[in-house]
Design an enzyme around this catalytic site. Structure first.
Site, PDB file in Angstrom:
ATOM      1  N   GLY A   1       0.828  -1.196   0.000  1.00 23.55           N
ATOM      2  CA  GLY A   1       0.000   0.000   0.000  1.00 23.55           C
ATOM      3  C   GLY A   1       0.861   1.244   0.000  1.00 23.55           C
TER       4      GLY A   1
ATOM      5  N   GLN B   1       2.872   9.889   1.329  1.00 21.24           N
ATOM      6  CA  GLN B   1       4.203   9.261   1.361  1.00 21.24           C
ATOM      7  C   GLN B   1       5.079   9.657   0.180  1.00 21.24           C
ATOM      8  OE1 GLN B   1       2.337   5.230   2.245  1.00 21.24           O
ATOM      9  NE2 GLN B   1       4.280   5.086   3.342  1.00 21.24           N
TER      10      GLN B   1
ATOM     11  N   CYS C   1       5.611  -0.102   7.287  1.00 21.56           N
ATOM     12  CA  CYS C   1       5.237   1.081   6.506  1.00 21.56           C
ATOM     13  C   CYS C   1       6.451   1.503   5.696  1.00 21.56           C
ATOM     14  CB  CYS C   1       4.807   2.194   7.459  1.00 21.56           C
ATOM     15  SG  CYS C   1       4.358   3.720   6.619  1.00 21.56           S
ATOM     16  N   LEU C   2       6.247   1.808   4.420  1.00 21.50           N
ATOM     17  CA  LEU C   2       7.377   2.181   3.562  1.00 21.50           C
ATOM     18  C   LEU C   2       8.053   3.471   4.045  1.00 21.50           C
ATOM     19  CD1 LEU C   2       5.954   1.329   0.015  1.00 21.50           C
ATOM     20  CD2 LEU C   2       7.603   0.010   1.362  1.00 21.50           C
TER      21      LEU C   2
ATOM     22  N   HIS D   1      -4.746   1.219   7.434  1.00 23.29           N
ATOM     23  CA  HIS D   1      -3.410   1.828   7.525  1.00 23.29           C
ATOM     24  C   HIS D   1      -3.286   2.985   6.516  1.00 23.29           C
ATOM     25  CE1 HIS D   1       1.138   1.409   8.017  1.00 23.29           C
ATOM     26  NE2 HIS D   1       1.032   2.159   6.944  1.00 23.29           N
ATOM     27  N   GLU D   2      -3.738   2.752   5.285  1.00 22.39           N
ATOM     28  CA  GLU D   2      -3.635   3.792   4.251  1.00 22.39           C
ATOM     29  C   GLU D   2      -4.606   4.939   4.526  1.00 22.39           C
ATOM     30  OE1 GLU D   2      -1.072   3.683   2.475  1.00 22.39           O
ATOM     31  OE2 GLU D   2      -0.655   1.614   3.015  1.00 22.39           O
TER      32      GLU D   2
ATOM     33  N   HIS E   1      -3.063   7.263   6.891  1.00 21.13           N
ATOM     34  CA  HIS E   1      -2.090   8.161   6.237  1.00 21.13           C
ATOM     35  C   HIS E   1      -2.789   9.393   5.670  1.00 21.13           C
ATOM     36  CE1 HIS E   1       1.875   6.337   6.206  1.00 21.13           C
ATOM     37  NE2 HIS E   1       1.425   5.184   5.773  1.00 21.13           N
TER      38      HIS E   1
HETATM   39 NI    NI Z   1       2.342   3.312   5.751  1.00 20.63          NI
END
Ligand code: NI
Length: 182
Positions: free
Chosen positions: A45, A50, A107-108, A149-150, A153
């Site tokens: 995701g 991000q 998480c990236l 999670h997204e 963000h």
């Molecule tokens: Ni994330």
């Protein structure tokens, strides 16, 4: 084009996403770049925050993750996940269903960090897809977790904000200073 993924401490990660009013060429290009960036980084995701763009847009692809299965329903009918991925969610709204359960997340924007986060196991989503069509579905498993999670963000909320006191204890001070209590 592969975009730079911003990491913890970057102000874009704390910005609430602006609602998207129009799907234009620039937005479609951003979606295409985000997909390329997510696959290159081996993520499931990615939110626009991000890549430094605080708008209500995220992408998800949980296809092929066999150790953490997902189920997806449209109009109450189970659908083939592969056909629905990758998923583009514009201006998503969530309805959370069920008692929160712990599950591991990464998480990236936090390279190498993994932590248990409690989230409801099922979710109902209303969004707009990349073609501007309404997308309404229910999900459980990894997909339900990824969507939450997204979605977080897009509100400027990060998974480190949702750790139990015990999980937070395990976190390096380097990360702990960025926690914002929701
Ligand atoms: Ni994330």
């Amino acid at each position: 084009m592969i975009l730079e993924i911003v990491e913890y401490g970057h102000p874009a990660l704390r910005a609430k996403g602006r609602k998207i009013e129009k799907i234009d060429h620039d937005l479609l290009q951003l979606i295409s770049d985000m997909l390329e960036t997510m696959y290159e980084a081996d993520g499931v995701g990615l939110a626009a925050q991000q890549v430094g763009r605080p708008i209500q847009l995220c992408i998800i692809d949980v296809d092929g993750v066999t150790d953490r299965p997902s189920t997806m329903w449209i109009d109450g009918k189970k659908v083939d996940l592969s056909e629905e991925m990758p998923m583009v969610l514009i201006n998503p709204e969530l309805e959370l269903i069920g008692k929160p359960k712990a599950g591991v997340e990464g998480c990236l924007s936090f390279p190498g960090l993994r932590a248990d986060v409690e989230r409801p196991p099922r979710v109902k989503v209303r969004a707009i897809d990349a073609e501007g069509q309404p997308l309404v579905f229910e999900a459980d498993g990894l997909l339900a977790r990824a969507v939450q999670h997204e979605y977080d963000h897009l509100q400027g909320v990060l998974f480190i904000d949702r750790l139990s006191a015990k999980e937070e204890q395990k976190l390096d001070a380097e990360y702990r200073k960025y926690i914002v209590r929701p």
